[in-house]
Design a protein around this motif. Sequence first.
Motif, PDB file in Angstrom:
ATOM      1  N   HIS A 196       1.051  -1.189  -0.089  1.00 26.24           N
ATOM      2  CA  HIS A 196      -0.632  -0.391  -0.279  1.00 26.24           C
ATOM      3  C   HIS A 196       0.877   1.331   0.145  1.00 26.24           C
ATOM      4  CE1 HIS A 196      -4.215  -1.364   0.269  1.00 26.24           C
ATOM      5  NE2 HIS A 196      -4.093  -2.282   1.103  1.00 26.24           N
ATOM      6  N   LEU A 197       2.393   1.773   0.041  1.00 27.69           N
ATOM      7  CA  LEU A 197       3.168   2.597   0.531  1.00 27.69           C
ATOM      8  C   LEU A 197       3.857   2.192  -0.240  1.00 27.69           C
ATOM      9  CD1 LEU A 197       3.511   2.479   4.889  1.00 27.69           C
ATOM     10  CD2 LEU A 197       2.085   3.763   2.960  1.00 27.69           C
ATOM     11  N   ASP A 198       3.276   1.276  -1.250  1.00 25.08           N
ATOM     12  CA  ASP A 198       4.046   2.040  -2.453  1.00 25.08           C
ATOM     13  C   ASP A 198       5.651   1.396  -3.006  1.00 25.08           C
ATOM     14  OD1 ASP A 198       2.155   1.978  -4.337  1.00 25.08           O
ATOM     15  OD2 ASP A 198       2.646   3.926  -4.390  1.00 25.08           O
ATOM     16  N   VAL A 199       6.120   1.048  -1.472  1.00 24.93           N
ATOM     17  CA  VAL A 199       7.424   0.110  -1.224  1.00 24.93           C
ATOM     18  C   VAL A 199       7.594  -1.788  -1.906  1.00 24.93           C
ATOM     19  CG1 VAL A 199       8.912  -1.098   0.116  1.00 24.93           C
ATOM     20  CG2 VAL A 199       7.891   0.956   1.020  1.00 24.93           C
ATOM     21  N   ILE A 200       6.323  -2.335  -2.298  1.00 29.07           N
ATOM     22  CA  ILE A 200       6.746  -3.496  -2.965  1.00 29.07           C
ATOM     23  C   ILE A 200       5.946  -3.663  -3.997  1.00 29.07           C
ATOM     24  CG2 ILE A 200       7.973  -4.812  -1.189  1.00 29.07           C
ATOM     25  CD1 ILE A 200       5.444  -6.107  -0.418  1.00 29.07           C
ATOM     26  N   SER A 201       6.027  -4.401  -4.859  1.00 26.66           N
ATOM     27  CA  SER A 201       5.153  -4.558  -5.625  1.00 26.66           C
ATOM     28  C   SER A 201       3.985  -5.965  -5.827  1.00 26.66           C
ATOM     29  CB  SER A 201       5.274  -5.171  -7.105  1.00 26.66           C
ATOM     30  OG  SER A 201       6.076  -6.706  -6.633  1.00 26.66           O
ATOM     31  N   LEU A 202       2.942  -5.424  -6.003  1.00 25.10           N
ATOM     32  CA  LEU A 202       1.693  -6.621  -5.866  1.00 25.10           C
ATOM     33  C   LEU A 202       2.336  -8.447  -5.802  1.00 25.10           C
ATOM     34  CD1 LEU A 202      -1.227  -7.386  -5.140  1.00 25.10           C
ATOM     35  CD2 LEU A 202      -2.084  -7.704  -7.653  1.00 25.10           C
ATOM     36  N   CYS A 203       3.134  -8.557  -7.286  1.00 22.66           N
ATOM     37  CA  CYS A 203       3.316  -9.753  -7.215  1.00 22.66           C
ATOM     38  C   CYS A 203       4.414 -10.255  -5.955  1.00 22.66           C
ATOM     39  CB  CYS A 203       4.412 -10.125  -8.366  1.00 22.66           C
ATOM     40  SG  CYS A 203       5.886  -9.267  -8.719  1.00 22.66           S
ATOM     41  N   ASP A 204       5.275  -9.355  -6.014  1.00 20.97           N
ATOM     42  CA  ASP A 204       6.203  -9.130  -4.366  1.00 20.97           C
ATOM     43  C   ASP A 204       5.788 -10.040  -3.012  1.00 20.97           C
ATOM     44  OD1 ASP A 204       8.361  -8.703  -5.858  1.00 20.97           O
ATOM     45  OD2 ASP A 204       8.054  -6.073  -4.992  1.00 20.97           O
ATOM     46  N   ILE A 205       4.204  -9.086  -3.649  1.00 23.14           N
ATOM     47  CA  ILE A 205       3.496 -10.233  -1.614  1.00 23.14           C
ATOM     48  C   ILE A 205       3.376 -11.219  -1.367  1.00 23.14           C
ATOM     49  CG2 ILE A 205       1.406 -10.036  -0.225  1.00 23.14           C
ATOM     50  CD1 ILE A 205       0.768  -7.747  -1.935  1.00 23.14           C
ATOM     51  N   LYS A 206       3.618 -11.635  -2.891  1.00 26.36           N
ATOM     52  CA  LYS A 206       3.041 -13.509  -2.033  1.00 26.36           C
ATOM     53  C   LYS A 206       5.183 -14.436  -2.692  1.00 26.36           C
ATOM     54  CE  LYS A 206      -1.010 -14.189  -4.263  1.00 26.36           C
ATOM     55  NZ  LYS A 206      -1.480 -15.046  -2.654  1.00 26.36           N
ATOM     56  N   ILE A 235      12.625 -14.810   0.924  1.00 29.47           N
ATOM     57  CA  ILE A 235      12.708 -15.191  -0.109  1.00 29.47           C
ATOM     58  C   ILE A 235      11.564 -16.841   0.258  1.00 29.47           C
ATOM     59  CG2 ILE A 235      12.890 -16.084  -2.947  1.00 29.47           C
ATOM     60  CD1 ILE A 235      13.849 -12.866  -1.721  1.00 29.47           C
ATOM     61  N   ARG A 236      10.323 -16.376  -0.749  1.00 31.11           N
ATOM     62  CA  ARG A 236       9.503 -18.084  -0.103  1.00 31.11           C
ATOM     63  C   ARG A 236       9.905 -18.479  -0.798  1.00 31.11           C
ATOM     64  NH1 ARG A 236       5.626 -16.814   2.861  1.00 31.11           N
ATOM     65  NH2 ARG A 236       4.764 -15.075   3.222  1.00 31.11           N
ATOM     66  N   LYS A 237      10.169 -19.967  -0.594  1.00 35.27           N
ATOM     67  CA  LYS A 237      10.303 -21.346  -1.725  1.00 35.27           C
ATOM     68  C   LYS A 237       8.607 -21.404  -2.093  1.00 35.27           C
ATOM     69  CE  LYS A 237      13.695 -23.492   1.473  1.00 35.27           C
ATOM     70  NZ  LYS A 237      14.323 -24.033   2.105  1.00 35.27           N
ATOM     71  N   ALA A 239       5.199 -19.996  -2.880  1.00 32.18           N
ATOM     72  CA  ALA A 239       4.500 -18.613  -3.205  1.00 32.18           C
ATOM     73  C   ALA A 239       3.234 -18.567  -2.335  1.00 32.18           C
ATOM     74  CB  ALA A 239       4.638 -18.155  -4.635  1.00 32.18           C
ATOM     75  N   ASN A 240       2.315 -19.863  -2.362  1.00 33.23           N
ATOM     76  CA  ASN A 240       0.837 -19.713  -2.514  1.00 33.23           C
ATOM     77  C   ASN A 240       0.353 -20.536  -0.659  1.00 33.23           C
ATOM     78  OD1 ASN A 240      -0.016 -18.831  -4.142  1.00 33.23           O
ATOM     79  ND2 ASN A 240       0.184 -20.884  -5.515  1.00 33.23           N
ATOM     80  N   SER A 241       1.702 -20.469   0.228  1.00 31.09           N
ATOM     81  CA  SER A 241       1.737 -21.730   1.811  1.00 31.09           C
ATOM     82  C   SER A 241       2.576 -20.410   2.583  1.00 31.09           C
ATOM     83  CB  SER A 241       2.293 -23.086   1.467  1.00 31.09           C
ATOM     84  OG  SER A 241       2.210 -23.000   2.175  1.00 31.09           O
ATOM     85  N   TYR A 242       1.515 -19.905   3.396  1.00 32.46           N
ATOM     86  CA  TYR A 242       2.275 -19.056   4.276  1.00 32.46           C
ATOM     87  C   TYR A 242       1.937 -18.577   5.016  1.00 32.46           C
ATOM     88  CZ  TYR A 242       0.441 -14.906   1.819  1.00 32.46           C
ATOM     89  OH  TYR A 242      -0.761 -14.437   1.648  1.00 32.46           O
ATOM     90  N   ASN A 243       1.832 -18.247   6.550  1.00 34.45           N
ATOM     91  CA  ASN A 243       1.893 -18.074   7.442  1.00 34.45           C
ATOM     92  C   ASN A 243       2.039 -16.231   7.655  1.00 34.45           C
ATOM     93  OD1 ASN A 243      -0.328 -20.232   8.530  1.00 34.45           O
ATOM     94  ND2 ASN A 243       1.947 -21.504   8.630  1.00 34.45           N
ATOM     95  N   ASP A 244       1.504 -16.063   9.229  1.00 32.90           N
ATOM     96  CA  ASP A 244       1.868 -14.662   9.668  1.00 32.90           C
ATOM     97  C   ASP A 244       3.280 -14.173   9.665  1.00 32.90           C
ATOM     98  OD1 ASP A 244       0.850 -13.746  12.734  1.00 32.90           O
ATOM     99  OD2 ASP A 244       2.619 -15.416  12.151  1.00 32.90           O
TER     100      ASP A 244
END
Length: 244
Positions: A196-206, A235-237, A239-244
């Motif tokens: 939301h603060l434009d520090v990372i992109s949408l794809c970077d979230i995952k 860096i995630r191994k 991309a679609n499996s994570y907790n907080d």
Amino acid sequence: MTTIALSSFPVLAMIRHGAYHQRQNTPSALQPFQLTEEGQQEVVLAAQRFATLVKENNWQISPIIHSSNQLRAWQTARIYQRELADLFSETPTHITHNDLSERSVGCAANLTIDEIENILNKDPRFDSAPKNWKSDSHYCLPLQGAESLMIAGERVANYLLSQSNKLHSTQTTNNEATEVKLFFGHGASFRHAAFHLDVISLCDIKRFSMHHGEAVMIQQQNDDRWIHIAGEWKIRKQANSYND
């Protein structure tokens, strides 16, 4: 590595809690459990590394410390407060706030994923939850009090922005040291806040996660942009499996 702050705004350190006694297969936002012994030790080491970075940059740590109300974040903040004791200009004050919490699943808090999905399947008012709903940034459970990850991230981003502007407005012009403000919370809501603060992109979230107990530092610029100052994303191994 020494890093130079680029603006007159404070550096904000987003610090994810350490490993804790998490109930398995359960959305983790409001779980009330404490840090594990291993989690406590990893936070101690992370805080010591953070202290080194602060000294290298001649930064000044704000004595007002912020954390979410979850015990794991509160404990992480207290460990940092102890390990950084010599770096505070005055006795620190610890503030807890719901705005720094992880995404809430509302009235389904602390139920397992299977239990939540079963509730939706049996309620004639609701559609079944989509596959991978837990990691879908935009999906919000149709339950009272629930948030999407994006909504939670916006909540956290607004809190960070208000604190950045507040501290900036009260800084004296003759204070040359950059101030660092500490925020202890949760990986997913911090990442979505960074989006939301434009520090990372949408794809970077995952693609990104956050290391337990480690800080990712961001800063508002004089033209109101936000940038990443220091601290490494994990860096995630998967991309679609994570907790907080």
